[in-house]
Design a protein around this motif. Sequence first.
Motif, PDB file in Angstrom:
ATOM      1  N   PRO A  21     -14.220  -4.395   3.663  1.00  0.00           N
ATOM      2  CA  PRO A  21     -13.954  -5.832   3.572  1.00  0.00           C
ATOM      3  C   PRO A  21     -15.165  -6.545   2.957  1.00  0.00           C
ATOM      4  CG  PRO A  21     -13.515  -4.993   5.776  1.00  0.00           C
ATOM      5  CD  PRO A  21     -14.249  -3.925   5.035  1.00  0.00           C
ATOM      6  N   SER A  22     -14.904  -7.491   2.083  1.00  0.00           N
ATOM      7  CA  SER A  22     -15.939  -8.277   1.417  1.00  0.00           C
ATOM      8  C   SER A  22     -15.495  -9.727   1.391  1.00  0.00           C
ATOM      9  CB  SER A  22     -16.155  -7.778  -0.009  1.00  0.00           C
ATOM     10  OG  SER A  22     -16.498  -6.419  -0.020  1.00  0.00           O
ATOM     11  N   VAL A  23     -16.453 -10.625   1.156  1.00  0.00           N
ATOM     12  CA  VAL A  23     -16.104 -12.039   1.171  1.00  0.00           C
ATOM     13  C   VAL A  23     -16.870 -12.810   0.099  1.00  0.00           C
ATOM     14  CG1 VAL A  23     -17.799 -12.605   2.975  1.00  0.00           C
ATOM     15  CG2 VAL A  23     -15.820 -14.095   2.642  1.00  0.00           C
ATOM     16  N   ALA A  24     -16.128 -13.658  -0.618  1.00  0.00           N
ATOM     17  CA  ALA A  24     -16.723 -14.602  -1.557  1.00  0.00           C
ATOM     18  C   ALA A  24     -16.899 -15.916  -0.796  1.00  0.00           C
ATOM     19  CB  ALA A  24     -15.817 -14.792  -2.769  1.00  0.00           C
ATOM     20  N   ALA A 126     -24.291 -20.520  -9.214  1.00  0.00           N
ATOM     21  CA  ALA A 126     -23.149 -21.136  -9.894  1.00  0.00           C
ATOM     22  C   ALA A 126     -22.319 -20.011 -10.506  1.00  0.00           C
ATOM     23  CB  ALA A 126     -23.630 -22.094 -10.976  1.00  0.00           C
ATOM     24  N   LEU A 127     -20.990 -20.139 -10.461  1.00  0.00           N
ATOM     25  CA  LEU A 127     -20.119 -19.091 -11.005  1.00  0.00           C
ATOM     26  C   LEU A 127     -20.299 -18.899 -12.509  1.00  0.00           C
ATOM     27  CD1 LEU A 127     -16.875 -19.691  -8.935  1.00  0.00           C
ATOM     28  CD2 LEU A 127     -18.252 -17.603  -8.968  1.00  0.00           C
ATOM     29  N   ASN A 128     -20.809 -19.915 -13.205  1.00  0.00           N
ATOM     30  CA  ASN A 128     -21.052 -19.763 -14.642  1.00  0.00           C
ATOM     31  C   ASN A 128     -22.512 -19.419 -14.932  1.00  0.00           C
ATOM     32  OD1 ASN A 128     -22.157 -22.212 -14.006  1.00  0.00           O
ATOM     33  ND2 ASN A 128     -21.135 -23.352 -15.637  1.00  0.00           N
ATOM     34  N   ASN A 129     -23.269 -19.084 -13.883  1.00  0.00           N
ATOM     35  CA  ASN A 129     -24.671 -18.716 -14.057  1.00  0.00           C
ATOM     36  C   ASN A 129     -25.034 -17.589 -13.078  1.00  0.00           C
ATOM     37  OD1 ASN A 129     -27.224 -18.825 -15.148  1.00  0.00           O
ATOM     38  ND2 ASN A 129     -27.921 -20.424 -13.758  1.00  0.00           N
ATOM     39  N   LEU A 130     -24.274 -16.503 -13.144  1.00  0.00           N
ATOM     40  CA  LEU A 130     -24.501 -15.368 -12.246  1.00  0.00           C
ATOM     41  C   LEU A 130     -25.697 -14.557 -12.720  1.00  0.00           C
ATOM     42  CD1 LEU A 130     -20.786 -14.224 -11.853  1.00  0.00           C
ATOM     43  CD2 LEU A 130     -22.160 -15.482 -10.179  1.00  0.00           C
ATOM     44  N   PRO A 131     -26.381 -13.887 -11.805  1.00  0.00           N
ATOM     45  CA  PRO A 131     -27.517 -13.056 -12.216  1.00  0.00           C
ATOM     46  C   PRO A 131     -27.042 -11.890 -13.088  1.00  0.00           C
ATOM     47  CG  PRO A 131     -27.010 -12.705  -9.895  1.00  0.00           C
ATOM     48  CD  PRO A 131     -26.144 -13.826 -10.361  1.00  0.00           C
ATOM     49  N   THR A 132     -27.934 -11.391 -13.932  1.00  0.00           N
ATOM     50  CA  THR A 132     -27.563 -10.272 -14.808  1.00  0.00           C
ATOM     51  C   THR A 132     -27.453  -8.964 -14.031  1.00  0.00           C
ATOM     52  OG1 THR A 132     -29.885  -9.964 -15.390  1.00  0.00           O
ATOM     53  CG2 THR A 132     -28.535 -11.289 -16.903  1.00  0.00           C
ATOM     54  N   GLU A 133     -28.186  -8.833 -12.938  1.00  0.00           N
ATOM     55  CA  GLU A 133     -28.162  -7.595 -12.142  1.00  0.00           C
ATOM     56  C   GLU A 133     -27.084  -7.707 -11.075  1.00  0.00           C
ATOM     57  OE1 GLU A 133     -30.968  -9.704 -11.512  1.00  0.00           O
ATOM     58  OE2 GLU A 133     -31.926  -9.186 -13.379  1.00  0.00           O
ATOM     59  N   ILE A 134     -25.817  -7.737 -11.504  1.00  0.00           N
ATOM     60  CA  ILE A 134     -24.713  -7.871 -10.570  1.00  0.00           C
ATOM     61  C   ILE A 134     -23.758  -6.689 -10.749  1.00  0.00           C
ATOM     62  CG2 ILE A 134     -23.343  -9.330 -12.107  1.00  0.00           C
ATOM     63  CD1 ILE A 134     -22.390 -10.867  -9.589  1.00  0.00           C
ATOM     64  N   ILE A 138     -17.632  -6.478  -9.274  1.00  0.00           N
ATOM     65  CA  ILE A 138     -17.682  -7.782  -8.596  1.00  0.00           C
ATOM     66  C   ILE A 138     -17.733  -8.903  -9.626  1.00  0.00           C
ATOM     67  CG2 ILE A 138     -19.097  -9.256  -7.104  1.00  0.00           C
ATOM     68  CD1 ILE A 138     -17.461  -7.059  -5.645  1.00  0.00           C
ATOM     69  N   LYS A 139     -18.485  -8.729 -10.694  1.00  0.00           N
ATOM     70  CA  LYS A 139     -18.560  -9.762 -11.727  1.00  0.00           C
ATOM     71  C   LYS A 139     -17.173 -10.058 -12.293  1.00  0.00           C
ATOM     72  CE  LYS A 139     -20.905 -11.119 -15.937  1.00  0.00           C
ATOM     73  NZ  LYS A 139     -21.915 -10.777 -16.935  1.00  0.00           N
ATOM     74  N   ASN A 140     -16.386  -9.020 -12.575  1.00  0.00           N
ATOM     75  CA  ASN A 140     -15.032  -9.222 -13.093  1.00  0.00           C
ATOM     76  C   ASN A 140     -14.153  -9.948 -12.086  1.00  0.00           C
ATOM     77  OD1 ASN A 140     -15.570  -8.012 -15.547  1.00  0.00           O
ATOM     78  ND2 ASN A 140     -14.962  -5.989 -14.855  1.00  0.00           N
ATOM     79  N   LYS A 141     -14.281  -9.589 -10.813  1.00  0.00           N
ATOM     80  CA  LYS A 141     -13.467 -10.244  -9.788  1.00  0.00           C
ATOM     81  C   LYS A 141     -13.900 -11.701  -9.597  1.00  0.00           C
ATOM     82  CE  LYS A 141     -10.996  -6.808  -9.481  1.00  0.00           C
ATOM     83  NZ  LYS A 141      -9.833  -6.861 -10.346  1.00  0.00           N
ATOM     84  N   LEU A 142     -15.181 -11.983  -9.778  1.00  0.00           N
ATOM     85  CA  LEU A 142     -15.656 -13.370  -9.667  1.00  0.00           C
ATOM     86  C   LEU A 142     -15.131 -14.223 -10.812  1.00  0.00           C
ATOM     87  CD1 LEU A 142     -19.322 -12.943  -8.396  1.00  0.00           C
ATOM     88  CD2 LEU A 142     -17.271 -13.550  -7.095  1.00  0.00           C
ATOM     89  N   LEU A 143     -14.957 -13.625 -11.972  1.00  0.00           N
ATOM     90  CA  LEU A 143     -14.350 -14.367 -13.087  1.00  0.00           C
ATOM     91  C   LEU A 143     -12.901 -14.712 -12.758  1.00  0.00           C
ATOM     92  CD1 LEU A 143     -15.847 -12.436 -16.139  1.00  0.00           C
ATOM     93  CD2 LEU A 143     -16.539 -14.673 -15.236  1.00  0.00           C
ATOM     94  N   GLU A 144     -12.185 -13.777 -12.107  1.00  0.00           N
ATOM     95  CA  GLU A 144     -10.825 -14.073 -11.644  1.00  0.00           C
ATOM     96  C   GLU A 144     -10.848 -15.195 -10.612  1.00  0.00           C
ATOM     97  OE1 GLU A 144      -8.636 -10.716 -10.136  1.00  0.00           O
ATOM     98  OE2 GLU A 144      -9.254  -9.459 -11.822  1.00  0.00           O
TER      99      GLU A 144
END
Length: 151
Positions: A21-24, A126-134, A138-144
């Motif tokens: 289980p994970s949470v945004a 910020a969702l439009n300023n995520l760190p590069t080391e992600i 998860i990055k793809n799911k955050l875009l969704e």
Amino acid sequence: MNYCDTMREKIGNDPLIIVRPSVAIINQNGEILLNRYIDGIWNIPGDILQLNESVEECIKRNVLQDIGLTLKRLTLFGVYSGTELINRVEESGDEYQTVAIGYLCTEFEGEIKPDRNQGIEAQFFALNNLPTEINPFIKNKLLELKAHLIK
């Protein structure tokens, strides 16, 4: 000993299916909470489900212990599985296939206090300023998620 350790004693390095289980966690500014072990990659908070706990109990326990926040309301965002969630631990050779259960939380309380004993750091981005080391998954799911929040 936790569930995975107990199973590893029985099956060795053979593949093991785990539920994670994970949470945004989204704050009032629309920023997402990410955490990582020092010098690791950023991820959303999550843990491995233990015997005799619900997925909701697991994620609430993990966030409280590792980050210091109490989650109030969880909304199911998605359930994910497949070959992109197969992980092999280099040091041990252990192989895991994860079934990820993603939640969204906008109602929480407390102050971010990462567990320094485990070397954890956490902060909002910020969702439009995520760190590069992600984590790429998860990055793809955050875009969704970003597209979902804009609706």
